[in-house]
Design a protein around this motif. Structure first.
Motif, short mmCIF file in Angstrom:
data_model
loop_
_atom_site.label_atom_id
_atom_site.label_comp_id
_atom_site.label_asym_id
_atom_site.label_seq_id
_atom_site.Cartn_x
_atom_site.Cartn_y
_atom_site.Cartn_z
N SER A 1 28.61 9.40 -30.54
CA SER A 1 28.95 8.88 -31.52
C SER A 1 29.93 8.21 -31.01
CB SER A 1 28.67 8.71 -32.54
OG SER A 1 29.21 9.67 -33.54
N TRP A 2 31.24 9.46 -30.97
CA TRP A 2 32.48 8.93 -30.83
C TRP A 2 33.07 8.91 -29.52
CZ3 TRP A 2 35.42 13.26 -28.16
CH2 TRP A 2 34.50 14.30 -28.76
N ILE A 3 32.36 9.25 -28.56
CA ILE A 3 32.31 9.97 -26.73
C ILE A 3 33.01 8.11 -25.96
CG2 ILE A 3 31.30 9.94 -24.27
CD1 ILE A 3 33.00 13.01 -25.78
N CYS A 4 32.33 7.72 -26.23
CA CYS A 4 32.33 6.11 -25.71
C CYS A 4 33.31 5.47 -26.24
CB CYS A 4 30.86 4.72 -25.42
SG CYS A 4 31.26 3.60 -24.77
N PRO A 5 33.58 4.89 -27.40
CA PRO A 5 34.44 4.96 -27.83
C PRO A 5 35.96 5.41 -27.45
CG PRO A 5 33.36 4.81 -29.39
CD PRO A 5 32.81 5.31 -28.60
N ALA A 6 35.82 6.99 -26.93
CA ALA A 6 37.42 7.07 -27.14
C ALA A 6 37.87 6.65 -25.36
CB ALA A 6 36.50 8.80 -27.46
N VAL A 7 36.54 6.87 -25.13
CA VAL A 7 36.54 6.32 -23.30
C VAL A 7 37.44 5.15 -23.07
CG1 VAL A 7 35.29 6.40 -21.46
CG2 VAL A 7 34.75 8.45 -22.20
N LEU A 8 36.06 4.40 -23.73
CA LEU A 8 37.11 2.48 -23.59
C LEU A 8 38.99 2.94 -24.34
CD1 LEU A 8 34.69 0.98 -24.69
CD2 LEU A 8 34.93 1.05 -22.38
N ALA A 9 38.60 3.49 -25.18
CA ALA A 9 40.52 3.45 -25.76
C ALA A 9 41.35 4.44 -24.70
CB ALA A 9 39.92 4.21 -27.27
N ALA A 10 41.04 5.14 -24.12
CA ALA A 10 42.17 6.03 -23.45
C ALA A 10 41.65 5.32 -22.32
CB ALA A 10 41.05 7.55 -22.50
N ILE A 11 41.07 4.53 -21.88
CA ILE A 11 41.33 3.38 -20.22
C ILE A 11 42.48 2.70 -21.37
CG2 ILE A 11 40.64 1.27 -19.07
CD1 ILE A 11 37.58 2.94 -19.25
N LEU A 12 41.87 2.19 -22.24
CA LEU A 12 43.53 1.25 -22.82
C LEU A 12 45.00 1.50 -22.93
CD1 LEU A 12 41.29 -1.02 -25.51
CD2 LEU A 12 42.25 -1.67 -23.47
N ILE A 13 45.06 2.94 -23.52
CA ILE A 13 46.27 3.55 -23.88
C ILE A 13 46.92 3.85 -22.25
CG2 ILE A 13 45.76 6.24 -23.95
CD1 ILE A 13 47.11 5.21 -26.26
N ALA A 14 45.51 4.36 -21.54
CA ALA A 14 46.43 4.84 -19.92
C ALA A 14 47.08 3.26 -19.52
CB ALA A 14 45.10 4.97 -18.80
N GLU A 15 46.25 1.57 -19.88
CA GLU A 15 46.77 0.13 -19.18
C GLU A 15 48.09 0.70 -19.61
OE1 GLU A 15 42.89 -2.39 -18.46
OE2 GLU A 15 44.25 -2.49 -20.12
N LEU A 16 48.00 0.51 -20.68
CA LEU A 16 49.30 0.48 -21.58
C LEU A 16 49.82 0.99 -21.40
CD1 LEU A 16 50.10 -1.69 -23.70
CD2 LEU A 16 49.77 -0.53 -25.83
N THR A 17 49.85 2.48 -21.07
CA THR A 17 51.22 3.65 -20.57
C THR A 17 51.78 2.78 -19.38
OG1 THR A 17 49.99 5.07 -20.43
CG2 THR A 17 51.01 5.87 -22.16
N TRP A 18 50.91 2.58 -18.32
CA TRP A 18 51.16 2.32 -16.98
C TRP A 18 52.12 0.85 -17.63
CZ3 TRP A 18 50.26 -2.51 -13.96
CH2 TRP A 18 50.42 -2.41 -12.98
N LEU A 19 51.32 0.28 -18.03
CA LEU A 19 52.54 -1.58 -18.13
C LEU A 19 53.93 -0.87 -18.59
CD1 LEU A 19 50.57 -3.65 -19.43
CD2 LEU A 19 51.25 -3.63 -17.41
N LEU A 20 54.20 -0.17 -19.54
CA LEU A 20 54.69 0.13 -20.27
C LEU A 20 56.32 1.31 -18.70
CD1 LEU A 20 54.20 1.26 -23.93
CD2 LEU A 20 55.59 -0.81 -23.06
N ILE A 21 55.79 2.54 -18.41
CA ILE A 21 56.12 2.88 -17.22
C ILE A 21 56.68 2.08 -16.38
CG2 ILE A 21 56.16 4.53 -15.71
CD1 ILE A 21 54.05 6.56 -17.77
N GLU A 22 55.86 0.59 -15.86
CA GLU A 22 56.57 0.18 -13.86
C GLU A 22 57.22 -1.25 -14.90
OE1 GLU A 22 54.90 0.11 -11.58
OE2 GLU A 22 55.19 2.52 -11.53
N GLY A 23 57.34 -1.70 -15.90
CA GLY A 23 57.43 -2.50 -16.94
C GLY A 23 57.85 -4.19 -15.46
#
Lengths: 177, 98
Positions: A92-114
Motif C-alpha cells: 500500500s505504501w511502495i507506489c506513493p513513496a516512489v512517486l513522492a521520491a521522484i517529486l523530491i528528487a526533482e525539487l532538490t535538482w531544481l534547488l541545486i541547479e538554481g
C-alpha cells in the motif's frame, strides 16, 4: 526545466488515476496528496513559487488533514484495527513513496541547479501577489473572509448532533413561570 | 508551454469529473471535486505565468479559500449523512424526504 514540468505532470495524472481506482479511502487520500504535491511542483516550474507553497501548506496540508479526520471518525472498531494492520503491508505504501521520491528528487535538482522558471523574464513572487491582492482585489479578499465565516458557521451547524433530551427552551420557559 | 499546462489542467479536470460521476462513496466524490478545483487553479496559474501577471495567483488564492470553505461544509455533510443513514453511499440520500 521542461523535463521537470513533464515529469510532474505525468505524476499528477498518474496519482489522480490511481486515486480514482482505490477502494480504500485512506489509500486514495495518499494518492491525492501526491497529486497535489506534483501540481505544486508544476506551479513552481511555471514561475509561481508563492502559489506552490500555498498548495503544499493549505491543500496538501490543511484540507487533507480535514479529510483524514473525517475518515478516522468514520472508521471505528475492529475493522479499523484490521485496516491498520493491513496499512503496514508493503503493497500500500511502495507506489506513493516512489512517486513522492521522484517529486523530491526533482525539487532538490531544481534547488541545486538554481534554474529559473520556464517563462524567461521573471517569477511572480509573493510581493507582486500581495500587492495585487490588497490593491485592486481588496473586495475579493473581504468576500473570501465572509465566505470562510459562512463556511465555518455552516459546518458547525450541520455537524452539530441533535440532543436526545428536552430542548433548553423548555428550561427557560419553566424558569419564566 | 501554456498549451501543455492547459492540457494538464483539462486532463485533471476530466479525471475529477469522472470520479464524481463514477464513484458512489461521498468521500471519494468530495476528493474528486478537490481535484477539479485544483485543475481550475492550475489553469489560472498557467495563464498568469503566460502573461506575467499576478492576477492568476490571486485567483488561485480565491479558489483555495473557496475550496477550504467547501470542504468544511462538505465533510460536515458527510458526517451528518453517515450518522443518519449509517452508510457513505450517495444513493442512500435519494430517499431523503424534504
Amino acid at each position: 526545466m521542461h523535463v521537470v514540468f513533464y515529469i510532474s505532470a505525468a505524476i499528477a495524472v498518474a496519482a489522480t488515476l490511481l486515486m480514482l481506482r482505490q477502494l480504500n479511502a485512506v489509500h486514495a487520500l495518499i494518492y491525492l496528496v501526491i497529486s497535489l504535491l506534483a501540481v505544486a511542483v508544476v506551479f513552481y516550474t511555471l514561475g509561481a513559487p508563492f502559489a506552490a507553497a500555498l498548495e503544499v501548506i493549505i491543500y496538501a496540508g490543511a484540507i487533507m488533514v480535514l479529510f483524514v479526520f473525517v475518515v478516522m471518525l468514520l472508521n471505528l472498531g475492529q475493522a479499523a484495527i484490521r485496516f491498520e494492520r493491513k496499512l503496514l503491508g508493503k503493497g500500500s505504501w511502495i507506489c506513493p513513496a516512489v512517486l513522492a521520491a521522484i517529486l523530491i528528487a526533482e525539487l532538490t535538482w531544481l534547488l541545486i541547479e538554481g534554474v529559473g522558471p520556464m517563462y524567461p523574464p521573471m517569477t511572480i513572487g509573493p510581493v507582486e501577489v500581495g500587492a495585487a491582492l490588497f490593491g485592486p482585489y481588496m473586495i475579493g479578499v473581504e468576500l473570501a473572509s465572509m465566505l470562510l465565516l459562512a463556511g465555518l458557521v455552516g459546518a458547525y451547524h450541520i455537524g452539530r448532533r441533535e440532543r436526545s433530551g428536552p430542548e433548553p427552551a423548555d428550561v427557560s420557559e419553566e424558569a419564566h413561570k | 508551454m501554456i498549451r501543455d499546462s492547459l492540457i494538464l489542467a483539462s486532463v485533471l479536470f476530466a479525471l475529477g469529473l469522472a470520479g464524481v460521476l463514477l464513484r458512489r462513496n461521498v468521500v471519494f466524490v468530495l476528493m474528486s471535486i478537490e481535484v477539479m478545483l485544483n485543475a481550475a487553479g492550475l489553469a489560472f496559474i498557467a495563464a498568469g505565468a503566460r502573461w506575467q501577471q499576478a492576477d492568476g495567483q490571486v485567483m488561485f488564492i480565491f479558489i483555495l479559500a473557496m475550496a477550504a470553505a467547501e470542504v468544511a461544509v462538505g465533510l460536515a455533510l458527510v458526517l451528518a449523512l453517515f450518522h443518519h443513514y449509517k452508510s457513505l453511499d450517495a444513493d442512500e440520500a435519494s430517499r431523503m424526504k424534504g
